[in-house]
Enzyme design. Structure first.
Site, PDB file in Angstrom:
ATOM      1  N   ASP A  10      11.067  61.738   9.901  1.00  0.00           N
ATOM      2  CA  ASP A  10      12.449  61.444   9.084  1.00  0.00           C
ATOM      3  C   ASP A  10      11.982  60.660   7.959  1.00  0.00           C
ATOM      4  OD1 ASP A  10      15.153  61.146   8.878  1.00  0.00           O
ATOM      5  OD2 ASP A  10      15.074  59.317   9.848  1.00  0.00           O
ATOM      6  N   LEU A  11      12.974  60.545   7.070  1.00  0.00           N
ATOM      7  CA  LEU A  11      12.731  59.824   5.721  1.00  0.00           C
ATOM      8  C   LEU A  11      13.219  58.277   5.938  1.00  0.00           C
ATOM      9  CD1 LEU A  11      11.620  59.647   3.239  1.00  0.00           C
ATOM     10  CD2 LEU A  11      13.737  60.792   2.116  1.00  0.00           C
ATOM     11  N   ASP A  12      14.738  58.273   6.031  1.00  0.00           N
ATOM     12  CA  ASP A  12      15.126  56.901   5.905  1.00  0.00           C
ATOM     13  C   ASP A  12      14.894  56.162   7.349  1.00  0.00           C
ATOM     14  OD1 ASP A  12      16.417  57.829   3.701  1.00  0.00           O
ATOM     15  OD2 ASP A  12      18.355  58.255   4.498  1.00  0.00           O
ATOM     16  N   THR A  18      15.688  52.700   3.399  1.00  0.00           N
ATOM     17  CA  THR A  18      16.784  53.169   2.573  1.00  0.00           C
ATOM     18  C   THR A  18      18.143  52.879   3.235  1.00  0.00           C
ATOM     19  OG1 THR A  18      16.701  55.482   2.949  1.00  0.00           O
ATOM     20  CG2 THR A  18      15.801  54.781   0.889  1.00  0.00           C
ATOM     21  N   TRP A  26      28.178  52.884   1.428  1.00  0.00           N
ATOM     22  CA  TRP A  26      29.346  53.336   2.226  1.00  0.00           C
ATOM     23  C   TRP A  26      30.250  52.020   2.249  1.00  0.00           C
ATOM     24  CZ3 TRP A  26      30.595  57.779   3.031  1.00  0.00           C
ATOM     25  CH2 TRP A  26      29.306  58.789   3.317  1.00  0.00           C
ATOM     26  N   LYS A  46      23.446  56.737  11.016  1.00  0.00           N
ATOM     27  CA  LYS A  46      22.022  57.301  10.991  1.00  0.00           C
ATOM     28  C   LYS A  46      21.786  58.613  11.343  1.00  0.00           C
ATOM     29  CE  LYS A  46      19.674  52.693  10.895  1.00  0.00           C
ATOM     30  NZ  LYS A  46      18.850  51.795  11.658  1.00  0.00           N
ATOM     31  N   GLY A  47      21.105  59.052  10.467  1.00  0.00           N
ATOM     32  CA  GLY A  47      20.312  60.566  10.880  1.00  0.00           C
ATOM     33  C   GLY A  47      21.256  61.709  10.864  1.00  0.00           C
ATOM     34  N   ILE A  48      22.726  61.478  10.177  1.00  0.00           N
ATOM     35  CA  ILE A  48      23.597  62.574  10.013  1.00  0.00           C
ATOM     36  C   ILE A  48      23.788  62.659   8.514  1.00  0.00           C
ATOM     37  CG2 ILE A  48      24.485  62.319  12.531  1.00  0.00           C
ATOM     38  CD1 ILE A  48      26.982  60.916  11.124  1.00  0.00           C
ATOM     39  N   SER A  49      24.631  64.199   8.476  1.00  0.00           N
ATOM     40  CA  SER A  49      24.778  64.445   7.045  1.00  0.00           C
ATOM     41  C   SER A  49      25.929  63.608   6.464  1.00  0.00           C
ATOM     42  CB  SER A  49      25.127  65.765   7.106  1.00  0.00           C
ATOM     43  OG  SER A  49      26.639  65.891   7.610  1.00  0.00           O
ATOM     44  N   SER A  53      29.026  61.713   7.985  1.00  0.00           N
ATOM     45  CA  SER A  53      29.272  60.300   7.995  1.00  0.00           C
ATOM     46  C   SER A  53      30.481  60.070   7.336  1.00  0.00           C
ATOM     47  CB  SER A  53      28.216  59.771   6.810  1.00  0.00           C
ATOM     48  OG  SER A  53      26.787  59.923   7.597  1.00  0.00           O
ATOM     49  N   SER A 115      14.319  65.838   6.943  1.00  0.00           N
ATOM     50  CA  SER A 115      15.258  64.862   6.634  1.00  0.00           C
ATOM     51  C   SER A 115      16.746  65.388   6.432  1.00  0.00           C
ATOM     52  CB  SER A 115      14.888  63.940   5.617  1.00  0.00           C
ATOM     53  OG  SER A 115      15.872  63.145   5.014  1.00  0.00           O
ATOM     54  N   ALA A 116      17.778  64.828   6.728  1.00  0.00           N
ATOM     55  CA  ALA A 116      18.955  65.262   6.192  1.00  0.00           C
ATOM     56  C   ALA A 116      19.522  65.035   4.937  1.00  0.00           C
ATOM     57  CB  ALA A 116      20.168  64.744   7.152  1.00  0.00           C
ATOM     58  N   LYS A 146      21.428  67.050  12.569  1.00  0.00           N
ATOM     59  CA  LYS A 146      21.036  66.471  13.686  1.00  0.00           C
ATOM     60  C   LYS A 146      22.266  65.899  14.617  1.00  0.00           C
ATOM     61  CE  LYS A 146      16.982  64.855  11.335  1.00  0.00           C
ATOM     62  NZ  LYS A 146      16.289  63.676  10.750  1.00  0.00           N
ATOM     63  N   GLU A 170      11.189  59.537  14.453  1.00  0.00           N
ATOM     64  CA  GLU A 170      12.655  59.259  14.174  1.00  0.00           C
ATOM     65  C   GLU A 170      12.972  57.899  14.554  1.00  0.00           C
ATOM     66  OE1 GLU A 170      15.236  60.390  13.065  1.00  0.00           O
ATOM     67  OE2 GLU A 170      15.296  62.288  12.717  1.00  0.00           O
ATOM     68  N   ASP A 171      13.732  57.356  13.763  1.00  0.00           N
ATOM     69  CA  ASP A 171      14.620  55.935  13.850  1.00  0.00           C
ATOM     70  C   ASP A 171      15.815  55.933  14.563  1.00  0.00           C
ATOM     71  OD1 ASP A 171      15.777  56.678  11.525  1.00  0.00           O
ATOM     72  OD2 ASP A 171      16.235  54.547  11.161  1.00  0.00           O
TER      73      ASP A 171
END
Length: 217
Positions: A10-12, A18, A26, A46-49, A53, A115-116, A146, A170-171
């Protein structure tokens, strides 16, 4: 040992922090909409589109908007976020990332981004990390967020490696669920109490090595 042939990241929150910029963007949007929004609320995003969000943010304020307005506000949030991340440099790479990616390269273990984020190429370019990746699957190439496993299954497909030989870093809880749903191993980055479904959890990638990968059976 079930030999690991690919590591999917995953990225973030895994390669770069980030999350703070997502929160600021947000929070700025929430203020504009007069919605109370805390760092705790931000954890749910976190981790969702982006659109998922936004739905969560609107639900916090019991607010209904037309699809047209939702798209407008999502774009507004993203523009603020892009402003923040445009200032990223390689100094923002999280601890142990470059060392671990280099180690994987040296041992012919494939590397993919799952990543999303629709801004992943911008971020990877800012960090000078693009060349480490054999495949990059991001929010521009997937339709399902995800915990749906689509992003990780597409990584495996592009790498031409069976999911059972892949491990995901993943975080976010949704990301660990996505890895499990893809039939892959998962290593959590962060809190063991949140990422309890992962095979194991480390603070950051500076704690990773080949011996730890060999523990995945």
């Amino acid at each position: 040992m079930n030999k690991i042939k690919a590591c999917l990241f995953d990225l973030d929150g895994v390669l770069v922090d980030t999350a703070k910029y997502h929160f600021l963007a947000w929070k700025k949007l929430a203020n504009e909409l007069n919605i109370e929004f805390s760092e705790e609320d931000n954890e749910k995003l976190k981790g969702i589109s982006r659109m998922a969000s936004l739905e969560i943010l609107l639900s916090l304020g019991n607010m209904e908007l037309s699809n047209e307005m939702k798209l407008k506000f999502a774009e507004k949030k993203n523009n603020w976020y892009v402003e923040y991340i445009s200032k990223l440099t390689p100094n923002d790479i999280l601890p142990g990332v470059k060392e671990f990616l280099t180690l994987l390269k040296c041992h012919d273990i494939k590397i993919a981004l799952g990543s999303a984020s629709k801004n992943s190429m911008l971020i990877l370019n800012k960090l000078n990390l693009v060349n480490y990746f054999d495949a990059i699957i991001d929010g521009n190439k997937i339709t399902k967020a995800k915990p749906n496993p689509e992003v990780f299954l597409k990584c495996a497909e592009e790498l031409n490696i069976s999911p059972k030989h892949c491990v995901v870093f993943e975080d976010a809880e949704a990301g660990i669920e996505a890895a499990i749903n893809a039939g892959m191993y998962s290593i959590g980055i962060g809190s063991p109490s949140i990422l309890k479904k992962a095979n194991f959890v480390v603070d950051n990638l500076s704690y990773m090595n080949l011996e730890k990968l060999s523990l995945l059976k």
